[in-house]
Motif scaffolding. Structure first.
Motif, mmCIF file in Angstrom:
data_model
loop_
_atom_site.group_PDB
_atom_site.id
_atom_site.type_symbol
_atom_site.label_atom_id
_atom_site.label_comp_id
_atom_site.label_asym_id
_atom_site.label_seq_id
_atom_site.Cartn_x
_atom_site.Cartn_y
_atom_site.Cartn_z
ATOM 1 N N ARG A 124 -2.735 -3.682 -5.279
ATOM 2 C CA ARG A 124 -2.856 -4.318 -3.927
ATOM 3 C C ARG A 124 -2.847 -3.022 -2.672
ATOM 4 N N THR A 125 -3.702 -3.199 -1.813
ATOM 5 C CA THR A 125 -3.594 -2.487 -0.481
ATOM 6 C C THR A 125 -3.150 -3.141 0.813
ATOM 7 N N SER A 152 6.185 -1.587 -5.463
ATOM 8 C CA SER A 152 6.311 -0.064 -5.936
ATOM 9 C C SER A 152 4.981 0.652 -5.302
ATOM 10 N N ASP A 153 5.481 1.871 -4.941
ATOM 11 C CA ASP A 153 4.370 2.655 -4.582
ATOM 12 C C ASP A 153 3.785 3.575 -5.514
ATOM 13 N N GLU A 154 2.347 3.058 -5.710
ATOM 14 C CA GLU A 154 1.499 3.641 -7.019
ATOM 15 C C GLU A 154 0.455 4.498 -6.315
ATOM 16 N N ALA A 171 15.682 0.456 -3.173
ATOM 17 C CA ALA A 171 15.104 1.826 -2.988
ATOM 18 C C ALA A 171 13.377 1.996 -3.537
ATOM 19 N N ILE A 172 13.322 1.388 -4.433
ATOM 20 C CA ILE A 172 11.904 1.195 -4.794
ATOM 21 C C ILE A 172 11.029 0.412 -3.689
ATOM 22 N N HIS A 173 11.619 -0.646 -3.349
ATOM 23 C CA HIS A 173 11.022 -1.480 -2.336
ATOM 24 C C HIS A 173 10.638 -0.741 -1.028
ATOM 25 N N ARG A 174 11.738 -0.155 -0.575
ATOM 26 C CA ARG A 174 11.713 0.709 0.848
ATOM 27 C C ARG A 174 10.448 1.639 0.853
ATOM 28 N N ARG A 175 10.290 2.430 -0.398
ATOM 29 C CA ARG A 175 9.107 3.246 -0.605
ATOM 30 C C ARG A 175 7.766 2.450 -0.843
ATOM 31 N N GLY A 176 7.669 1.413 -1.477
ATOM 32 C CA GLY A 176 6.584 0.736 -1.598
ATOM 33 C C GLY A 176 6.156 0.197 -0.202
ATOM 34 N N VAL A 177 7.003 -0.469 0.454
ATOM 35 C CA VAL A 177 6.495 -0.976 1.805
ATOM 36 C C VAL A 177 6.015 -0.138 2.696
ATOM 37 N N ALA A 182 1.304 2.603 5.128
ATOM 38 C CA ALA A 182 0.425 3.943 5.301
ATOM 39 C C ALA A 182 -1.219 3.590 4.864
ATOM 40 N N LEU A 183 -1.052 2.519 3.938
ATOM 41 C CA LEU A 183 -2.404 2.144 3.367
ATOM 42 C C LEU A 183 -3.105 1.267 4.673
#
Length: 394
Positions: A124-125, A152-154, A171-177, A182-183
């Motif tokens: 997803r973007t 998750s940031d991929e 922590a994963i969610h913060r980076r993913g959001v 950014a996208l």
């Protein structure tokens, strides 16, 4: 009884006779109500009149049969490994365990609509999916699996993944959001970066660390972090589309000043790093080499590749002071300064070892612990106090 016999003598003499105290504890402590060691320590504090903590028990003095025996089995029931320490068992099969857990928690062939929904959120973007729960109960045969979903940031997209640890999921969610934001503003970011006067100079300074494209991406990530910082919102709490879209509007509205602020944060770090590398390569007495080697390693830890996006804006603001501490430490090695440095370094090394051991343990388990990260930055402040106290604290 074995736990009682492992206590220090000053406590042990207050809980004699051992057998009677052990019998009293078994009658007083109800099975299944809390963890054994904290409750036993609390009971002993009451009966002895002394403060007793979990750390007073010498578990290394206990026999192996006093510890629970764990078996790791495969789908057919075959035993893969046996251990008396659950953490060692988990660490030895960390990657396989994580993959198996995620597959189990998001497998689409289970007749559970929420599981099927999570499994479908991939590549997803934009936030075009329904709200994510913090914790999800998934039934598997006769048991319940607790899963913590996270965006998750991929890299070029995001997906939903799950973990069995809440803090790691946050922590994963913060980076993913942040990646999804950014996208969303990618076109606006590209336009602003094109007109950013400092970009070429900063990219050149960062070239020894990472490719220009990676640095620009990190700078953009930092700008988004700066934009969000003013809103005082924890990205771990952004779990549904309306909250995300509100952040998106904030980021777009403040993107240009946020990019300028990102440059202001990164520029002194890169300049100071370049100067320190030059200073550390200058010839000097052989007796100084251990300090120089220590600070080279320290510099790599403070300013690694991708530092602009991996270190939050508030911490990044303190980096020039930490880098100045390196410079002042090197300046004070002359004369009796080397001996004073040795004493202070020995004082610091014990705490550093605790941090390294804790981080290695987390890495083995595949976990993220915010308290350990806070401790890391507390040690940086302690280093300032030891080697450049006049710089003050952050």
């Amino acid at each position: 009884e074995s736990l009682l016999r492992s206590l220090p003598k000053r406590i042990r003499t207050r809980v004699m006779p051992i057998r009677e105290t052990a019998t009293g504890a078994t009658e007083h402590l109800a099975h299944g109500e809390g963890r054994l060691l904290p409750r036993f320590a609390e009971y002993l504090s009451t009966v002895s009149g002394l403060p007793v903590g979990v750390g007073d028990f010498r578990l290394d003095l206990l026999e192996p049969h006093h510890f629970m025996r764990f078996e790791l089995v495969d789908e057919q029931g075959g035993v893969l490994r046996v251990s008396r320490r659950y953490e060692d068992l988990l660490a030895s099969h960390r990657d396989e365990a994580r993959e198996a857990f995620e597959e189990s928690a998001t497998r689409g062939d289970i007749e559970d609509p929420e599981v099927a929904r999570l499994a479908s959120i991939d590549d997803r973007t934009s936030w075009d999916f329904d709200a994510l729960p913090i914790t999800l109960e998934i039934r598997r045969r006769d048991s319940v699996v607790l899963a913590h979903p996270a965006v998750s940031d991929e890299g070029a997209h995001v997906r939903v993944r799950v973990t069995d640890d809440l803090e790691t999921a946050k922590a994963i969610h913060r980076r993913g959001v942040a990646r999804l934001l950014a996208l969303q503003v990618d076109d606006a970011l590209a336009h602003h970066l094109e007109h950013l006067p400092e970009l070429d100079r900063l990219t050149m300074l960062a070239a020894p660390l990472e490719p220009g494209s990676a640095f620009r991406r990190g700078l953009a990530d930092l700008a988004i972090s700066v934009a969000i910082q003013g809103e005082r919102i924890d990205l771990a709490d952004v779990r549904e589309a309306s909250g995300f879209h509100g952040l998106d509007e904030t980021v777009r509205r403040t993107l240009w000043p946020s990019l300028e602020r990102a440059c202001d944060l990164v520029s002194p770090v890169l300049l100071r790093r370049q100067q320190l590398l030059h200073d550390l390569d200058q010839p000097g007495p052989d007796a100084w080499e251990s300090v120089r080697s220590d600070e080279r390693s320290h510099l790599e830890d403070l300013v690694p590749p991708g530092f602009a996006s991996s270190i939050e804006a508030g911490r990044l603001e303190q980096l020039p002071r930490y880098l100045e501490t390196i410079s002042r430490r090197l300046d004070r090695l002359r004369g009796p300064g080397l001996e004073r440095d040795r004493v202070r370094r020995e004082e610091f090394e014990g705490w550093k070892r605790l941090l390294v051991e804790r981080q290695q343990r987390l890495d083995r388990l595949g976990r993220i612990d915010p308290a350990t990260l806070d401790f890391r930055w507390s040690l940086e402040e302690y280093r300032v106090q030891l080697f450049a106290q006049e710089l003050g604290t952050g």
